[in-house]
Design a protein around this motif. Structure first.
Motif, PDB file in Angstrom:
ATOM      1  N   PHE A 168     -59.275 -65.353  77.128  1.00 45.48           N
ATOM      2  CA  PHE A 168     -59.166 -66.801  76.982  1.00 45.48           C
ATOM      3  C   PHE A 168     -57.892 -67.276  77.649  1.00 45.48           C
ATOM      4  CE2 PHE A 168     -57.323 -70.380  74.580  1.00 45.48           C
ATOM      5  CZ  PHE A 168     -58.281 -71.343  74.876  1.00 45.48           C
ATOM      6  N   SER A 169     -58.031 -68.304  78.484  1.00 43.68           N
ATOM      7  CA  SER A 169     -56.865 -68.909  79.106  1.00 43.68           C
ATOM      8  C   SER A 169     -57.237 -70.288  79.614  1.00 43.68           C
ATOM      9  CB  SER A 169     -56.358 -68.055  80.268  1.00 43.68           C
ATOM     10  OG  SER A 169     -55.280 -68.701  80.915  1.00 43.68           O
ATOM     11  N   LEU A 170     -56.384 -71.258  79.314  1.00 40.57           N
ATOM     12  CA  LEU A 170     -56.571 -72.604  79.856  1.00 40.57           C
ATOM     13  C   LEU A 170     -56.143 -72.667  81.319  1.00 40.57           C
ATOM     14  CD1 LEU A 170     -55.199 -74.737  76.879  1.00 40.57           C
ATOM     15  CD2 LEU A 170     -57.588 -74.323  77.479  1.00 40.57           C
ATOM     16  N   THR A 171     -55.333 -71.709  81.745  1.00 40.99           N
ATOM     17  CA  THR A 171     -54.862 -71.660  83.130  1.00 40.99           C
ATOM     18  C   THR A 171     -55.960 -71.110  84.027  1.00 40.99           C
ATOM     19  OG1 THR A 171     -52.603 -71.259  82.364  1.00 40.99           O
ATOM     20  CG2 THR A 171     -53.105 -70.748  84.680  1.00 40.99           C
ATOM     21  N   PRO A 172     -56.298 -71.780  85.114  1.00 39.75           N
ATOM     22  CA  PRO A 172     -57.297 -71.244  86.045  1.00 39.75           C
ATOM     23  C   PRO A 172     -56.901 -69.850  86.526  1.00 39.75           C
ATOM     24  CG  PRO A 172     -56.818 -73.527  86.562  1.00 39.75           C
ATOM     25  CD  PRO A 172     -55.802 -73.097  85.533  1.00 39.75           C
ATOM     26  N   HIS A 173     -57.873 -68.975  86.579  1.00 38.87           N
ATOM     27  CA  HIS A 173     -57.573 -67.593  86.947  1.00 38.87           C
ATOM     28  C   HIS A 173     -58.828 -66.904  87.458  1.00 38.87           C
ATOM     29  CE1 HIS A 173     -59.045 -67.512  82.801  1.00 38.87           C
ATOM     30  NE2 HIS A 173     -59.496 -66.298  83.074  1.00 38.87           N
ATOM     31  N   SER A 174     -58.671 -65.692  87.957  1.00 36.43           N
ATOM     32  CA  SER A 174     -59.791 -64.866  88.416  1.00 36.43           C
ATOM     33  C   SER A 174     -59.539 -63.424  88.004  1.00 36.43           C
ATOM     34  CB  SER A 174     -59.959 -64.960  89.933  1.00 36.43           C
ATOM     35  OG  SER A 174     -58.798 -64.466  90.594  1.00 36.43           O
ATOM     36  N   HIS A 175     -60.634 -62.655  87.894  1.00 33.20           N
ATOM     37  CA  HIS A 175     -60.546 -61.241  87.524  1.00 33.20           C
ATOM     38  C   HIS A 175     -61.096 -60.387  88.668  1.00 33.20           C
ATOM     39  CE1 HIS A 175     -59.821 -62.607  83.431  1.00 33.20           C
ATOM     40  NE2 HIS A 175     -60.948 -63.293  83.459  1.00 33.20           N
ATOM     41  N   SER A 176     -60.500 -59.247  88.895  1.00 36.85           N
ATOM     42  CA  SER A 176     -60.986 -58.359  89.944  1.00 36.85           C
ATOM     43  C   SER A 176     -60.468 -56.945  89.694  1.00 36.85           C
ATOM     44  CB  SER A 176     -60.517 -58.847  91.325  1.00 36.85           C
ATOM     45  OG  SER A 176     -59.092 -58.863  91.384  1.00 36.85           O
ATOM     46  N   ILE A 177     -60.963 -56.022  90.502  1.00 33.29           N
ATOM     47  CA  ILE A 177     -60.402 -54.672  90.509  1.00 33.29           C
ATOM     48  C   ILE A 177     -60.061 -54.311  91.945  1.00 33.29           C
ATOM     49  CG2 ILE A 177     -61.669 -53.939  88.452  1.00 33.29           C
ATOM     50  CD1 ILE A 177     -63.521 -52.343  90.277  1.00 33.29           C
ATOM     51  N   ARG A 178     -59.063 -53.470  92.106  1.00 32.78           N
ATOM     52  CA  ARG A 178     -58.666 -53.022  93.441  1.00 32.78           C
ATOM     53  C   ARG A 178     -58.109 -51.607  93.331  1.00 32.78           C
ATOM     54  NH1 ARG A 178     -53.773 -57.355  93.730  1.00 32.78           N
ATOM     55  NH2 ARG A 178     -52.141 -56.144  92.664  1.00 32.78           N
ATOM     56  N   ASN A 179     -57.751 -51.053  94.467  1.00 33.71           N
ATOM     57  CA  ASN A 179     -57.233 -49.674  94.520  1.00 33.71           C
ATOM     58  C   ASN A 179     -58.218 -48.688  93.880  1.00 33.71           C
ATOM     59  OD1 ASN A 179     -54.809 -50.673  95.641  1.00 33.71           O
ATOM     60  ND2 ASN A 179     -53.910 -50.968  93.602  1.00 33.71           N
ATOM     61  N   VAL A 180     -59.495 -48.864  94.174  1.00 37.64           N
ATOM     62  CA  VAL A 180     -60.513 -47.968  93.619  1.00 37.64           C
ATOM     63  C   VAL A 180     -60.385 -46.606  94.290  1.00 37.64           C
ATOM     64  CG1 VAL A 180     -62.974 -47.588  93.269  1.00 37.64           C
ATOM     65  CG2 VAL A 180     -62.042 -49.925  93.188  1.00 37.64           C
ATOM     66  N   LYS A 181     -60.250 -45.564  93.459  1.00 37.43           N
ATOM     67  CA  LYS A 181     -60.083 -44.209  93.985  1.00 37.43           C
ATOM     68  C   LYS A 181     -61.016 -43.249  93.263  1.00 37.43           C
ATOM     69  CE  LYS A 181     -55.180 -44.924  95.080  1.00 37.43           C
ATOM     70  NZ  LYS A 181     -53.783 -44.478  94.836  1.00 37.43           N
ATOM     71  N   ASN A 182     -61.482 -42.264  94.002  1.00 37.60           N
ATOM     72  CA  ASN A 182     -62.310 -41.209  93.418  1.00 37.60           C
ATOM     73  C   ASN A 182     -61.418 -40.156  92.777  1.00 37.60           C
ATOM     74  OD1 ASN A 182     -64.825 -42.290  94.264  1.00 37.60           O
ATOM     75  ND2 ASN A 182     -64.512 -41.435  96.303  1.00 37.60           N
ATOM     76  N   GLY A 183     -61.618 -39.912  91.496  1.00 38.32           N
ATOM     77  CA  GLY A 183     -60.898 -38.847  90.816  1.00 38.32           C
ATOM     78  C   GLY A 183     -61.738 -37.591  90.741  1.00 38.32           C
ATOM     79  N   SER A 184     -61.218 -36.575  90.096  1.00 38.66           N
ATOM     80  CA  SER A 184     -61.978 -35.331  89.929  1.00 38.66           C
ATOM     81  C   SER A 184     -63.170 -35.591  89.008  1.00 38.66           C
ATOM     82  CB  SER A 184     -61.090 -34.245  89.319  1.00 38.66           C
ATOM     83  OG  SER A 184     -60.000 -33.945  90.172  1.00 38.66           O
ATOM     84  N   PRO A 185     -64.358 -35.118  89.381  1.00 42.33           N
ATOM     85  CA  PRO A 185     -65.532 -35.320  88.525  1.00 42.33           C
ATOM     86  C   PRO A 185     -65.307 -34.739  87.125  1.00 42.33           C
ATOM     87  CG  PRO A 185     -66.182 -34.506  90.690  1.00 42.33           C
ATOM     88  CD  PRO A 185     -64.688 -34.390  90.623  1.00 42.33           C
ATOM     89  N   LYS A 186     -65.918 -35.354  86.133  1.00 43.92           N
ATOM     90  CA  LYS A 186     -65.815 -34.892  84.753  1.00 43.92           C
ATOM     91  C   LYS A 186     -66.956 -33.906  84.467  1.00 43.92           C
ATOM     92  CE  LYS A 186     -62.330 -37.583  83.814  1.00 43.92           C
ATOM     93  NZ  LYS A 186     -60.980 -37.060  83.518  1.00 43.92           N
ATOM     94  N   TYR A 187     -66.598 -32.796  83.829  1.00 44.90           N
ATOM     95  CA  TYR A 187     -67.564 -31.729  83.534  1.00 44.90           C
ATOM     96  C   TYR A 187     -67.973 -31.797  82.067  1.00 44.90           C
ATOM     97  CZ  TYR A 187     -69.292 -26.940  82.805  1.00 44.90           C
ATOM     98  OH  TYR A 187     -70.043 -25.842  82.468  1.00 44.90           O
ATOM     99  N   TYR A 188     -69.282 -31.694  81.820  1.00 48.24           N
ATOM    100  CA  TYR A 188     -69.803 -31.771  80.451  1.00 48.24           C
ATOM    101  C   TYR A 188     -70.777 -30.632  80.178  1.00 48.24           C
ATOM    102  CZ  TYR A 188     -67.876 -36.484  80.146  1.00 48.24           C
ATOM    103  OH  TYR A 188     -67.028 -37.559  80.122  1.00 48.24           O
ATOM    104  N   VAL A 189     -70.822 -30.244  78.914  1.00 49.29           N
ATOM    105  CA  VAL A 189     -71.782 -29.234  78.455  1.00 49.29           C
ATOM    106  C   VAL A 189     -72.538 -29.812  77.269  1.00 49.29           C
ATOM    107  CG1 VAL A 189     -72.071 -26.941  77.436  1.00 49.29           C
ATOM    108  CG2 VAL A 189     -70.375 -27.290  79.230  1.00 49.29           C
ATOM    109  N   TRP A 190     -73.842 -29.656  77.294  1.00 53.37           N
ATOM    110  CA  TRP A 190     -74.698 -30.083  76.185  1.00 53.37           C
ATOM    111  C   TRP A 190     -75.628 -28.931  75.811  1.00 53.37           C
ATOM    112  CZ3 TRP A 190     -80.193 -31.287  76.576  1.00 53.37           C
ATOM    113  CH2 TRP A 190     -80.740 -31.734  75.358  1.00 53.37           C
ATOM    114  N   ARG A 191     -75.788 -28.717  74.518  1.00 59.12           N
ATOM    115  CA  ARG A 191     -76.673 -27.666  74.034  1.00 59.12           C
ATOM    116  C   ARG A 191     -77.803 -28.298  73.232  1.00 59.12           C
ATOM    117  NH1 ARG A 191     -71.417 -26.065  73.986  1.00 59.12           N
ATOM    118  NH2 ARG A 191     -70.978 -24.089  75.069  1.00 59.12           N
TER     119      ARG A 191
END
Length: 214
Positions: free
Chosen positions: A63-86
Motif C-alpha cells: 500500500f502506498s499513496l505515492t505512485p510507484h512500480s514493481h519489478s525484478i532485475r539482476n535475474v541469475k541462474n543459481g545451482s539447481p535444487k536437489y530433492y528426494v521423495w519416497r
C-alpha cells in the motif's frame, strides 16, 4: 501525475491457473500456467500505479499513496535444487529368499504422486504476478510428479529396500525493486530494493531402488 491508475491487486490468482502437463518418458509433471489475466496484472504492476483502491479497501500486498512500480532485475541462474521423495517410507526386508526369482518387490504405483509446493520469495511489495510475468509462472506454482506406469524393483537377499525418486528444480535469484515517483517540479525517483528467489518446474526425474544392510 494526475492519470496514475489505481490497481486492485487483491485478486487471488491461484484458483484461476490453467493445468498443463509435461512428460519425461513415463513421468508426468502437472503444473499450472498463469492466466492471461494474471500476466496482465503482472505487467500493469510494472508500470506506474497506486494501490489506494476505489472502494476504500487497502491492498493486502503493498500500500502506498505515492505512485510507484514493481519489478525484478539482476535475474541469475543459481545451482539447481536437489530433492528426494519416497513413495513409502517403509522398508521391505528380504531375510528369507536368497534366490533372485523369489525376492520380494517394492513399487511406485500410479496412484501415488508427489506435490512440490511453490517456492518463491519476494520483498518490497513485489508479488508473484510480477515474477510470473517476468520469468514465467513455472516459478510461482505448485507441481505434481506422478508415473504413468507402475515401477517395480526386487529387494536383494539380506537387504532392506524401498523406492526412491529424485529430481531437480531450477533456481533463480533476483533483485526486487519498487520505484517511487514524487511530484515536482522536478520529479524525483527513489528505489527500494530487496532480495528474491524462486524454484521452477521439476526435471531430470529418476526412480531407483534404495537399499541398506540390516
Amino acid at each position: 501525475m494526475n492519470d496514475i491508475p489505481i490497481i486492485d491487486d487483491s485478486v487471488d490468482f491461484s484458483l484461476k491457473r490453467i493445468p498443463t502437463y509435461t512428460y519425461e518418458g513415463d513421468y508426468v509433471i502437472e503444473s499450472y500456467e498463469a492466466s492471461a489475466e494474471e500476466i496482465e496484472m503482472g505487467q500493469k504492476l510494472q508500470e506506474l500505479h497506486s494501490h489506494l483502491e476505489e472502494n476504500g479497501t487497502i491492498s493486502p500486498f503493498h500500500f502506498s499513496l505515492t505512485p510507484h512500480s514493481h519489478s525484478i532485475r539482476n535475474v541469475k541462474n543459481g545451482s539447481p535444487k536437489y530433492y528426494v521423495w519416497r513413495p513409502t517410507k517403509i522398508w521391505t526386508r528380504n531375510s528369507l529368499y536368497p534366490n533372485s526369482s523369489d525376492w520380494p518387490t517394492v513399487s511406485w504405483t500410479t496412484s501415488k504422486s508427489c506435490t512440490v509446493s511453490k517456492s518463491v520469495n519476494t520483498s518490497v511489495g513485489v508479488t508473484d504476478s510480477v515474477v510470473s510475468a517476468s520469468i514465467g509462472s513455472n516459478f510461482t506454482t505448485n507441481h505434481t510428479i506422478s508415473t504413468s506406469t507402475t515401477r517395480t524393483f526386487k529387494v536383494p537377499y539380506r537387504k532392506d529396500g524401498r523406492v526412491k525418486v529424485n529430481f531437480y528444480r531450477p533456481y533463480k535469484t533476483f533483485t526486487c525493486v519498487t520505484t517511487y515517483v514524487f511530484a515536482g517540479p522536478p520529479l524525483r525517483q527513489w528505489e527500494e530494493t530487496g532480495s528474491g528467489n524462486a524454484e521452477g518446474k521439476p526435471y531430470n526425474i529418476v526412480c531407483d531402488l534404495e537399499t541398506k544392510n540390516y
